[in-house]
Design an enzyme around this catalytic site. Structure first.
Site, short mmCIF file in Angstrom:
data_model
loop_
_atom_site.label_atom_id
_atom_site.label_comp_id
_atom_site.label_asym_id
_atom_site.label_seq_id
_atom_site.Cartn_x
_atom_site.Cartn_y
_atom_site.Cartn_z
N THR A 187 0.81 -1.22 0.00
CA THR A 187 0.00 0.00 0.00
C THR A 187 0.84 1.26 0.00
OG1 THR A 187 -0.11 0.03 2.43
CG2 THR A 187 -1.85 -1.18 1.25
N CYS A 204 2.14 2.68 9.48
CA CYS A 204 1.11 2.73 10.53
C CYS A 204 1.75 2.57 11.90
CB CYS A 204 0.09 1.60 10.35
SG CYS A 204 -0.70 1.53 8.74
N CYS A 246 -2.88 0.03 14.64
CA CYS A 246 -3.78 0.44 13.56
C CYS A 246 -4.92 -0.56 13.40
CB CYS A 246 -3.01 0.54 12.24
SG CYS A 246 -4.04 1.11 10.86
N ARG A 287 -6.85 -3.96 8.53
CA ARG A 287 -6.56 -5.39 8.39
C ARG A 287 -5.05 -5.64 8.50
NH1 ARG A 287 -8.02 -8.92 2.96
NH2 ARG A 287 -7.05 -10.90 3.62
N ARG A 307 4.08 6.77 3.17
CA ARG A 307 3.29 7.91 3.65
C ARG A 307 2.49 7.48 4.88
NH1 ARG A 307 0.48 5.79 -0.74
NH2 ARG A 307 -1.73 5.37 -0.38
N CYS A 343 -0.43 6.67 7.43
CA CYS A 343 -1.78 6.13 7.35
C CYS A 343 -2.78 7.19 7.81
CB CYS A 343 -1.88 4.89 8.23
SG CYS A 343 -3.55 4.21 8.39
N CYS A 381 -4.92 5.58 11.28
CA CYS A 381 -4.36 5.51 12.63
C CYS A 381 -3.46 6.70 12.98
CB CYS A 381 -3.59 4.21 12.83
SG CYS A 381 -2.02 4.12 11.92
N ASP A 415 16.35 11.40 51.37
CA ASP A 415 15.04 12.05 51.38
C ASP A 415 14.21 11.52 52.56
OD1 ASP A 415 13.01 13.61 49.41
OD2 ASP A 415 11.97 11.96 50.40
#
Length: 489
Positions: free
Chosen positions: A30, A34, A38, A41, A63, A65, A68, A438
């Site tokens: 694709t 992501c 995400c 699928r 690039r 998504c 998400c 302390d």
């Protein structure tokens, strides 16, 4: 993080949000990348690669998504845990150092040549400082596009781009759309004119109300404000003061309303707010280590994901730590308020009860503090510390070497190991700090049948979080989920 393929793929297959920001999944079929959680699928294993940063995924041609929004994921906790030069560089880049002084300035801050720094970053992350800064600029641009009605030219230069063309090309490459199309698809409508409203994400579990309560309990009038729900304060940013209002959001995130002098400071403001709220921590890793210790198991189970509230400015925290030595929280607030009005920078006009930015070291070094109510020795310590900070002898920026900073602090007369450790814990956001001697910690440890010596090393590398659990036991009014302190006998 070791990007071992099987481990990463299991996280993606289970949509495990705990790994968001740790790494990014690039899908070759694709061309998108992501976050692990995400909801799309799950891609087949043979079609994915993993990257440790969004910048590396972008440099490889992927690039973001649109579903998400991996560019908005929590940051990797690795950069807060580690103390090496790559982690220090990542903290400075997130704070906007490349936009302010370029790669040469970044390298100088780290004490390396540009060539050495580039080799280290590319060797571990696959990209150099420019690509990492470009990814940061793209995210800043997206926020401005989606939350304001600013002209695109103003958005471009506010985000740090050198030209409109560079801005347009980057948005197309990173988000596979145009700036105009991004604005058309924005969610909701812009807020109050002159104010940006952002959602700051965190890894669950996260109790925003508790973190804000802790900050609010230490609020200094004029600098900070606390109304029981919303914590507000003045931020001293590179291009002018800003005011931020932080409140819990219903989805477990934090709502931030920012009023900036210059939009160029948006990235730095977001970075400092995230550090202040400890939003990039990995609560699963912390709780796994601390919860395995019988002394802390019940405390961790009662407050899972407890965070370490920090300061947006380590130099401010260092001065406040000195002012707070051997006095109560209320006394420290009073003294700090007097110093604020004696040497702080007044806002052009008050914002509610907020009137001043905290004094910068160079102003404080020469300020007349005789009427503040400090002892002579404490006043000399404040002046010496401020002078050392102004001269650069004590490095306390986001890329500081924490060990070097601690050594430099204890060299200042009047600053001991406890104060230096507190600066590391709440100023430099070091996750592995113990506060020697302390009293509140000793009280809690005694109730748990333990000792300061026992605790010195057994909760590494998360001792700062152990400190918060033990403080909650000793001073429950500062925490929403605090158990009662009972004697060991």
């Amino acid at each position: 993080m070791d990007l071992e393929f099987e481990r990463c793929y299991r996280a993606v297959a289970s949509r495990d949000a705990r790994f968001d920001g740790w790494f990014f999944t690039a899908v070759h079929t694709t061309g998108i990348y992501c976050r692990p959680s995400c909801p799309a699928r799950t891609p087949m294993a043979r079609n994915v690669s993993f990257f440790s940063t969004a910048a590396a995924a972008q440099a490889a041609g992927f690039r973001a998504c649109r579903r998400c929004r991996p560019d908005a994921a929590p940051g990797s906790p690795e950069w807060d845990v580690r103390a090496d030069v790559v982690a220090r560089a990542m903290r400075l880049i997130a704070d906007g150092e490349v936009e302010r002084s370029g790669v040469p300035g970044l390298a100088r801050r780290l004490g390396y040549s540009e060539r050495q720094l580039h080799r280290l970053l590319v060797g571990e992350l696959g990209v150099g400082a420019l690509a990492l800064a470009r990814a940061r600029r793209a995210q800043t641009a997206r926020v401005l596009i989606e939350t304001t009605d600013l002209p695109m030219a103003d958005v471009a230069f506010a985000a740090g781009f050198a030209s409109i063309r560079q801005f347009n090309d980057t948005v197309r490459e990173v988000f596979a759309t145009t700036p105009t199309a991004l604005r058309a698809k924005r969610r909701g409508t812009p807020g109050t004119p002159g104010e940006l409203t952002l959602r700051l994400t965190a890894r669950a579990p996260y109790d925003a109300a508790e973190v804000l309560l802790f900050l609010g309990a230490h609020a200094v009038p004029g600098l900070e404000e606390w109304d029981g729900t919303t914590y507000a304060r003045v931020l001293d940013l590179p291009h002018g003061p800003a005011v931020v209002r932080l409140s819990p959001a219903a989805d477990g995130s934090v709502s931030a309303r920012l009023r900036l002098t210059s939009l160029r400071d948006l990235g730095a403001a977001v970075s400092r707010c995230r550090r202040m709220l400890d939003l990039d921590a990995d609560p699963s890793a912390v709780d796994e280590v601390l919860g395995a210790d019988p002394a802390l198991a019940a405390l961790v189970a009662g407050a899972p994901g407890r965070r370490v509230p920090a300061s947006p400015d380590a130099a401010e925290l260092a001065i406040r730590a000195v002012l707070g030595q051997q006095v109560s929280v209320a006394g420290a607030r009073t003294l700090t308020g007097r110093v604020l009005h004696a040497a702080g920078t007044p806002l052009p006009e008050p914002v509610g009860t907020l009137t001043h930015a905290f004094p910068r070291p160079e102003a404080l070094a020469d300020a007349d503090l005789t009427a503040v109510g400090l002892t002579g020795s404490r006043r000399r310590t404040v002046h010496a510390l401020a002078a050392a900070l102004a001269d650069g002898d004590i490095p306390l920026d986001p890329g500081a070497d924490r060990a070097e900073a601690s050594r430099a602090l204890v060299a200042v007369p009047g600053i001991g190991p406890w104060t230096a450790a507190l600066v590391g814990l709440r100023g430099l956001a070091d996750p592995d700090v113990w506060l020697p001697g302390d009293l509140a910690l000793r009280r809690s440890l005694a109730a748990l049948g333990s000792s300061d010596t026992d605790a010195a090393g057994r909760w590494q590398p998360w001792r700062s979080y152990a400190v918060m659990h033990l403080w909650a036991l000793a001073v429950p009014t500062l925490f929403t989920r605090a158990p009662a302190l009972r004697s060991a006998s």
